[in-house]
Motif scaffolding. Structure first.
Motif, PDB file in Angstrom:
ATOM      1  N   LYS A 215      -4.798  22.955 -16.124  1.00 59.46           N
ATOM      2  CA  LYS A 215      -3.828  23.662 -16.966  1.00 59.46           C
ATOM      3  C   LYS A 215      -2.390  23.231 -16.604  1.00 59.46           C
ATOM      4  O   LYS A 215      -1.542  23.069 -17.484  1.00 59.46           O
ATOM      5  CB  LYS A 215      -4.003  25.184 -16.791  1.00 59.46           C
ATOM      6  N   ALA A 216      -2.140  23.030 -15.318  1.00 58.71           N
ATOM      7  CA  ALA A 216      -0.799  22.610 -14.883  1.00 58.71           C
ATOM      8  C   ALA A 216      -0.429  21.259 -15.503  1.00 58.71           C
ATOM      9  O   ALA A 216       0.683  21.077 -16.013  1.00 58.71           O
ATOM     10  CB  ALA A 216      -0.740  22.535 -13.356  1.00 58.71           C
ATOM     11  N   TYR A 217      -1.367  20.287 -15.473  1.00 58.64           N
ATOM     12  CA  TYR A 217      -1.067  18.974 -16.068  1.00 58.64           C
ATOM     13  C   TYR A 217      -0.957  19.064 -17.587  1.00 58.64           C
ATOM     14  O   TYR A 217      -0.143  18.360 -18.186  1.00 58.64           O
ATOM     15  CB  TYR A 217      -2.084  17.917 -15.615  1.00 58.64           C
ATOM     16  N   SER A 218      -1.767  19.914 -18.228  1.00 58.76           N
ATOM     17  CA  SER A 218      -1.617  20.100 -19.677  1.00 58.76           C
ATOM     18  C   SER A 218      -0.235  20.665 -19.995  1.00 58.76           C
ATOM     19  O   SER A 218       0.432  20.220 -20.931  1.00 58.76           O
ATOM     20  CB  SER A 218      -2.681  21.053 -20.228  1.00 58.76           C
ATOM     21  N   SER A 219       0.195  21.672 -19.232  1.00 61.24           N
ATOM     22  CA  SER A 219       1.517  22.266 -19.444  1.00 61.24           C
ATOM     23  C   SER A 219       2.608  21.209 -19.264  1.00 61.24           C
ATOM     24  O   SER A 219       3.549  21.125 -20.053  1.00 61.24           O
ATOM     25  CB  SER A 219       1.775  23.411 -18.458  1.00 61.24           C
ATOM     26  N   LEU A 220       2.467  20.399 -18.216  1.00 57.39           N
ATOM     27  CA  LEU A 220       3.477  19.374 -17.913  1.00 57.39           C
ATOM     28  C   LEU A 220       3.521  18.294 -18.991  1.00 57.39           C
ATOM     29  O   LEU A 220       4.589  17.981 -19.529  1.00 57.39           O
ATOM     30  CB  LEU A 220       3.173  18.755 -16.539  1.00 57.39           C
ATOM     31  N   PHE A 221       2.377  17.702 -19.303  1.00 54.42           N
ATOM     32  CA  PHE A 221       2.377  16.597 -20.272  1.00 54.42           C
ATOM     33  C   PHE A 221       2.726  17.123 -21.670  1.00 54.42           C
ATOM     34  O   PHE A 221       3.408  16.445 -22.437  1.00 54.42           O
ATOM     35  CB  PHE A 221       1.029  15.872 -20.267  1.00 54.42           C
ATOM     36  N   GLY A 222       2.282  18.327 -21.997  1.00 48.99           N
ATOM     37  CA  GLY A 222       2.638  18.939 -23.280  1.00 48.99           C
ATOM     38  C   GLY A 222       4.147  19.152 -23.372  1.00 48.99           C
ATOM     39  O   GLY A 222       4.765  18.884 -24.410  1.00 48.99           O
TER      40      GLY A 222
END
Ligand code: AR6
Length: 229
Positions: A215-222
């Motif tokens: 979820k952290a990487y999704s939030s970041l890349f998003g």
């Protein structure tokens, strides 16, 4: 231990390849394409398992790579012997990932342009839940390099973060990070914590931990994709 056969030694092929890649990307830094430099979230002070983290980094890069347009993602570590960079490089070598869209880089994330010749307009910060300066690691380095206004600009947008979430903070044109490095945005991300000495320790629950890191990487890349659109 010094290897006398570094040029031909298979154990050093990662290092050789990375040096070649690094110089290739420095030459093309003048192209001025948008780039997100990000540290490996949670794998130092937060004690997250490196193999699991590198799988998640590769998985999430593959998920977002087609949304980047001409932009790039760069996984950065300050340590020249970085185990996480080596692990990610091994994994991407076995997959079909465009090395101009995603690559690794050794250097201080607050000095990528001035010391490394690599231009990244957005940098990610592996922060703490209070979004506070200090505490060591990449968080201390970014807050200190940006100057006190990063703390006030952050406070205007959020005063705390839940694990897995991110917040985008624009960098003012008077900040040394903008003037020296060309950074226009910092994205603070809070990863899962596996360190019993830090708040909200997941006590080795890697089912939950892996989901929070995804979820952290999704939030970041998003967040990066919405900045560059
Ligand atoms: N440039 C590039 N990479 C760095 C730098 C730097 N200046 N400094 C560290 N790294 P960490 P976490 C790498 O510990 O595990 C803080 O105290 C480092 O080698 O910064 O998510 C916060 O306040 C590693 O690969 O973040 C939180 O409380 C990666 O950055 C807590 O640590 C992440 O290491 C967050 O812990």
């Amino acid at each position: 231990s010094v290897c006398k056969e570094e040029d031909s030694c298979p154990a050093h092929s990662d290092v050789r390849n990375n040096e070649k890649l690094d110089s290739a990307h420095k030459t093309s830094a003048t192209e001025n394409v948008p780039a997100l430099a990000f540290p490996s979230i949670s794998t130092a002070d937060f004690h997250f398992d490196l193999e699991k983290a590198s799988n998640i980094i590769v998985e999430k890069v593959e998920e977002y790579i087609n949304e980047l347009g001409n932009a790039r993602l760069v996984l950065v570590d300050i340590s020249p012997n970085s185990k996480i960079l080596a692990s990610v490089r091994r994994k991407i070598a076995q997959r079909n990932i465009d090395s101009s869209k995603f690559f690794t880089f050794v250097g201080d994330i607050t000095q990528l342009y001035s010391r490394g010749g690599l231009q990244c307009n957005v940098i990610a910060n592996a922060t703490n839940w209070r979004l506070k300066p200090g505490g060591g690691g990449v968080n201390a380095a970014i807050f200190s390099a940006a100057g006190p206004e990063l703390e006030s600009a952050t406070k205007e947008r959020a005063t705390s973060l839940q694990p897995g979430n991110a917040v985008v903070v624009p960098i003012s044109s008077t900040s040394p990070l903008f003037i020296r490095e060309g950074v226009t945005h910092v994205v603070h991300v809070l990863g899962p914590n596996m360190n019993p000495q830090r708040p909200d320790c997941l006590k080795n629950d890697y089912v939950k931990g892996c989901n929070v890191l995804r979820k952290a990487y999704s939030s970041l890349f998003g967040a990066f994709v919405s900045i560059i659109r």
